[in-house]
Design an enzyme around this catalytic site. Structure first.
Site, PDB file in Angstrom:
ATOM      1  N   SER A  19       1.220  -1.698   0.301  1.00 55.92           N
ATOM      2  CA  SER A  19      -0.057  -0.043  -0.008  1.00 55.92           C
ATOM      3  C   SER A  19       0.836   0.895  -0.181  1.00 55.92           C
ATOM      4  O   SER A  19       0.271   2.449  -0.520  1.00 55.92           O
ATOM      5  CB  SER A  19      -1.041  -0.208   0.909  1.00 55.92           C
ATOM      6  OG  SER A  19      -0.413  -0.357   2.680  1.00 55.92           O
TER       7      SER A  19
ATOM      8  N   HIS B  54      -4.794  -3.943  -2.095  1.00 54.70           N
ATOM      9  CA  HIS B  54      -4.535  -2.796  -3.100  1.00 54.70           C
ATOM     10  C   HIS B  54      -4.582  -3.249  -4.811  1.00 54.70           C
ATOM     11  O   HIS B  54      -4.996  -2.385  -5.694  1.00 54.70           O
ATOM     12  CB  HIS B  54      -3.890  -1.679  -2.886  1.00 54.70           C
ATOM     13  CG  HIS B  54      -3.571  -1.273  -1.622  1.00 54.70           C
ATOM     14  ND1 HIS B  54      -4.031   0.165  -2.339  1.00 54.70           N
ATOM     15  CD2 HIS B  54      -3.328  -1.095  -0.908  1.00 54.70           C
ATOM     16  CE1 HIS B  54      -4.548   1.011  -0.648  1.00 54.70           C
ATOM     17  NE2 HIS B  54      -3.540   0.425   0.422  1.00 54.70           N
TER      18      HIS B  54
ATOM     19  N   LYS C 231     -11.858   0.519  -1.744  1.00 53.57           N
ATOM     20  CA  LYS C 231     -10.660   0.491  -2.919  1.00 53.57           C
ATOM     21  C   LYS C 231     -11.035   1.019  -3.876  1.00 53.57           C
ATOM     22  O   LYS C 231     -11.665   1.937  -4.304  1.00 53.57           O
ATOM     23  CB  LYS C 231      -9.513   0.237  -2.352  1.00 53.57           C
ATOM     24  CG  LYS C 231      -8.830   1.381  -1.252  1.00 53.57           C
ATOM     25  CD  LYS C 231      -7.285  -0.267  -0.282  1.00 53.57           C
ATOM     26  CE  LYS C 231      -7.331   0.667   1.429  1.00 53.57           C
ATOM     27  NZ  LYS C 231      -6.751  -0.063   2.163  1.00 53.57           N
TER      28      LYS C 231
HETATM   29  C1  PLP Z   1      -6.796  -0.098   3.314  1.00 57.56           C
HETATM   30  C2  PLP Z   1      -6.123  -1.494   3.033  1.00 57.56           C
HETATM   31  C3  PLP Z   1      -7.082  -2.340   4.423  1.00 57.56           C
HETATM   32  C4  PLP Z   1      -7.672  -2.270   5.222  1.00 57.56           C
HETATM   33  O1  PLP Z   1      -9.022  -2.410   4.652  1.00 57.56           O
HETATM   34  P1  PLP Z   1     -10.095  -1.662   4.928  1.00 57.56           P
HETATM   35  O2  PLP Z   1     -12.014  -1.633   4.082  1.00 57.56           O
HETATM   36  O3  PLP Z   1     -10.145   0.147   4.306  1.00 57.56           O
HETATM   37  O4  PLP Z   1     -10.567  -1.776   6.289  1.00 57.56           O
HETATM   38  C5  PLP Z   1      -5.820  -3.664   4.426  1.00 57.56           C
HETATM   39  N1  PLP Z   1      -5.535  -3.820   3.698  1.00 57.56           N
HETATM   40  C6  PLP Z   1      -4.005  -2.614   3.276  1.00 57.56           C
HETATM   41  C7  PLP Z   1      -3.153  -4.125   2.387  1.00 57.56           C
HETATM   42  C8  PLP Z   1      -4.666  -1.904   3.403  1.00 57.56           C
HETATM   43  O5  PLP Z   1      -4.197  -1.208   2.506  1.00 57.56           O
END
Ligand code: PLP
Length: 411
Positions: free
Chosen positions: A191, A219, A250
């Protein structure tokens, strides 16, 4: 806000250690500020009355504001109400939840799927449900906080290996015997660095050392791979990954987390993943929005193709401008490491002055000394605008007196 409103007397109770602790954060350049944002449909947003092109969002495909997605959410809400009313096992698993589970199975070619309140909850729930104190978890040092917290919660022994360092991982596996189980956990597309895990080698190591693999595709989903199934598809190892975790928040543009895998795995999670069992299930609207967004991801591959082409072009522009971005970044996340948190915040503020919102990422989101700008490209941004951003970055990073000399045009 109404300044006359009453405040509970308990709000005045203070924690004696807190003022110093907050000051320390501030003087280290690590105090977080929060802002009020008005998002718009076209990839812009408004902050303090300024219109900004949004390069800080994870809505990579521009689906959060897609009219079809919104229409689905509205229909679900009108039919099923605003909230799910209970956890999934009690009475919170509505038609919309089941349809989304089925859609996720079809999309990921998986036997079964389970939904979580968020990706964070999915990672916590999965890692802690799959392991106990007899196990060893091998975890990449740059894994997302939710995987790290899942490891902490698991009571398993945790061995952190240097980022994507396959020799170090092999050495740890070679010396790891006497455990009930070994489990490797890794982000698919990282990320904050924008690179992908060396999933081919990791899968080979899993085979050789009889180790299970969990990949967090937060991602990658919707963005990487011919069908948009994520980093594992991109690296052609999908059939070798036992546990795939994703988020609906996302590229899918909504909210929630999910896991896909075998019937047995998903059955186990329904019984043991506490972040799912003891939390109210997703809103039907979030499920419906996600389902429509996944259909768009399936039917409009041009979105991710265009995004990856734009990212390639953007990296080329940065190279031409002599800006040192993370070389291994392959997708829409392009980090520019500036080391010093103050500098990251300062350049992000300058960018904002010229109409671009870019995240300044500091510890603990990234390791000490690696504060950075994290540029997240989106299908919603035109090439022309990306080019302007690359030019501006060149000016700002090489010439800090920009605001005075004023080379680029202010907003
Ligand atoms: C954003 C993210 C999460 C968490 O996801 P949410 O649905 O926002 O709680 C988990 N793992 C990674 C690698 C992320 O970037």
């Amino acid at each position: 806000m109404n300044s006359e409103r009453s405040v509970s007397p308990a709000n005045g109770v203070s924690f004696p250690w807190m003022p110093t602790a907050l000051k320390e954060l501030e003087s280290a350049g690590l105090k977080r500020s929060r802002r009020r944002v008005t998002p718009h449909a076209d990839g812009t947003c408004e902050i303090d009355g300024h219109l900004l092109k949004n390069y800080a969002s994870n809505d990579y495909l521009g689906l959060a504001h897609d009219p079809r997605v919104i229409r689905s959410a509205r229909t679900a809400m009108e039919n099923a109400g605003a909230g799910a009313r209970a956890s999934a096992l009690i009475c919170g698993r509505t038609d919309w939840h089941v349809l989304l589970e089925e859609k996720l199975c079809e999309f990921e070619r998986a036997e079964a799927a389970i939904l979580f309140p968020s990706g964070y909850a999915a990672n916590l729930g999965v890692v802690s449900a799959l392991t106990n104190e007899q196990d060893l978890i091998l975890s990449d040092e740059l894994n997302h906080a939710s995987l790290i917290d899942g490891c902490r919660l698991s009571r398993a022994e945790v061995a952190v290996y240097p980022h994507n360092d396959m020799n170090a991982l092999r050495a740890k596996l070679e010396n790891a015997s006497g455990y009930r189980q070994r489990l490797i956990v890794t982000d698919g597309l990282f990320s904050m660095d924008g690179d992908v895990a060396s999933l081919n080698e990791i899968c080979d190591l899993c085979d050789r050392y009889d180790t299970a693999l969990v990949v967090d595709e937060a991602h990658g989903t919707g963005v990487m791979g011919i069908h948009g199934r994520g980093a594992a598809e991109w690296m052609e190892v999908e059939d070798r990954v036992a546990v795939r975790i994703g988020t609906l928040s996302k590229a899918i543009g909504s909210q929630g987390g999910f896991v896909t895998g075998s019937h047995q795995l998903i059955d186990w999670l329904w019984n043991k993943a506490r972040t799912q069992i003891f939390s109210t299930s997703l809103t039907p609207a979030a499920c419906a929005a996600s389902m429509t967004a996944i259909e768009i991801i399936q039917n409009e591959p041009q979105r991710r193709e265009q995004l990856l082409t734009a990212a390639h072009r953007f990296r080329k522009q940065l190279r031409a401008a002599g800006i040192p971005y993370c070389e291994n970044a392959v997708g829409p996340i392009i980090p520019i490491i500036l080391n010093d948190p103050f500098r990251a915040v300062q350049i992000a503020a300058e960018l904002e002055h010229y109409g671009f919102l870019v995240g300044a990422i500091r510890p603990p989101s990234v390791p000490e000394g690696t504060s950075r700008l994290r540029i997240a490209l989106s299908f919603a941004q035109a090439d022309k605008v990306n080019d302007q951003l690359a030019d501006l970055l060149g000016e700002l990073i090489h010439n800090r007196g920009l605001r005075k000399t004023g080379t680029p045009k202010p907003r």
